[in-house]
Scaffold this active site. Structure first.
Site, PDB file in Angstrom:
ATOM      1  N   CYS A  52     -15.805  17.035 -35.391  1.00 37.68           N
ATOM      2  CA  CYS A  52     -15.326  17.840 -36.736  1.00 37.68           C
ATOM      3  C   CYS A  52     -16.407  18.230 -37.315  1.00 37.68           C
ATOM      4  O   CYS A  52     -17.388  17.525 -37.452  1.00 37.68           O
ATOM      5  CB  CYS A  52     -14.479  17.083 -37.626  1.00 37.68           C
ATOM      6  SG  CYS A  52     -13.989  17.975 -38.800  1.00 37.68           S
ATOM      7  N   CYS A  55     -16.300  16.875 -41.216  1.00 37.76           N
ATOM      8  CA  CYS A  55     -16.630  15.378 -41.450  1.00 37.76           C
ATOM      9  C   CYS A  55     -17.150  14.623 -40.368  1.00 37.76           C
ATOM     10  O   CYS A  55     -17.686  13.517 -40.602  1.00 37.76           O
ATOM     11  CB  CYS A  55     -15.307  14.822 -41.892  1.00 37.76           C
ATOM     12  SG  CYS A  55     -14.362  14.216 -40.706  1.00 37.76           S
ATOM     13  N   CYS A 100      -8.085  18.213 -38.480  1.00 35.72           N
ATOM     14  CA  CYS A 100      -8.794  16.786 -38.657  1.00 35.72           C
ATOM     15  C   CYS A 100      -8.069  15.629 -39.085  1.00 35.72           C
ATOM     16  O   CYS A 100      -7.603  15.843 -40.260  1.00 35.72           O
ATOM     17  CB  CYS A 100     -10.289  17.019 -39.027  1.00 35.72           C
ATOM     18  SG  CYS A 100     -11.106  15.441 -39.207  1.00 35.72           S
ATOM     19  N   CYS A 103     -10.368  14.560 -42.311  1.00 36.20           N
ATOM     20  CA  CYS A 103     -10.714  15.290 -43.638  1.00 36.20           C
ATOM     21  C   CYS A 103      -9.624  16.687 -43.916  1.00 36.20           C
ATOM     22  O   CYS A 103      -9.882  17.176 -45.052  1.00 36.20           O
ATOM     23  CB  CYS A 103     -12.083  15.616 -43.722  1.00 36.20           C
ATOM     24  SG  CYS A 103     -12.177  17.134 -42.391  1.00 36.20           S
ATOM     25  N   CYS A 123      -6.048  24.824 -28.657  1.00 32.95           N
ATOM     26  CA  CYS A 123      -6.801  26.396 -28.693  1.00 32.95           C
ATOM     27  C   CYS A 123      -7.657  25.920 -29.796  1.00 32.95           C
ATOM     28  O   CYS A 123      -6.972  25.991 -30.937  1.00 32.95           O
ATOM     29  CB  CYS A 123      -5.910  27.407 -28.640  1.00 32.95           C
ATOM     30  SG  CYS A 123      -7.014  28.870 -28.646  1.00 32.95           S
TER      31      CYS A 123
END
Ligand SMILES: [Zn+2]
Length: 143
Positions: A52, A55, A100, A103, A123
């Site tokens: 991510c 985070c 995510c 976060c 995607c």
């Protein structure tokens, strides 16, 4: 299902806005979508991990990446429990948004026209992740 071992990172939009470059913030926290074929990660074929961009939680392994032809990095499965989903009703045909699990940063949309073994197509915005080649240490999770 979200991995219960993941401790949620609570940060305000204002804090993220200070930390992240504007193009990243727009995708991650305003659910923007990058232009297709605009991310170098679309062509990324090395072994490694996609984390991510907000985070740094690992979200996808390169083994699950495939060529979808769409212009966005595509995966047939996430690292189990590291993403959470919600229905996105902004378009006439509802889509499933995912983000995510740690976060809450928006990553992309999941469709059920992907390859086997899952039949799913995650995607993902390339700008929403960072690639860490195999053999390099994963970055520390952002606090
Ligand atoms: Zn995150």
């Amino acid at each position: 299902m979200t991995d219960p071992k993941i401790a949620k990172l609570e940060k305000s939009r204002a804090e993220w806005k200070k930390i992240l470059p504007p193009e990243r913030y727009a995708v991650l926290f305003e659910e923007g979508t990058e232009r297709p074929f605009s991310s170098a990660l679309y062509e990324e074929k090395r072994a490694g991990t996609f984390v991510c961009a907000a985070c740094r939680l690992p979200l996808f392994e390169s083994a699950a990446k495939y060529e979808s032809g769409t212009g966005w990095p595509s995966f047939f499965q996430p690292i189990p429990g590291h993403l959470a989903t919600q229905r996105d009703l902004k378009l006439i045909a509802p889509r499933t948004e995912y983000h995510c699990a740690r976060c809450g940063a928006h990553q992309g949309h999941v469709f059920d026209d992907g390859p086997q073994p899952t039949g799913q197509r995650y995607c993902n915005n390339g700008i929403a992740v960072e690639f860490v080649p195999e053999g390099e240490p994963l970055p520390k999770l952002r606090e």
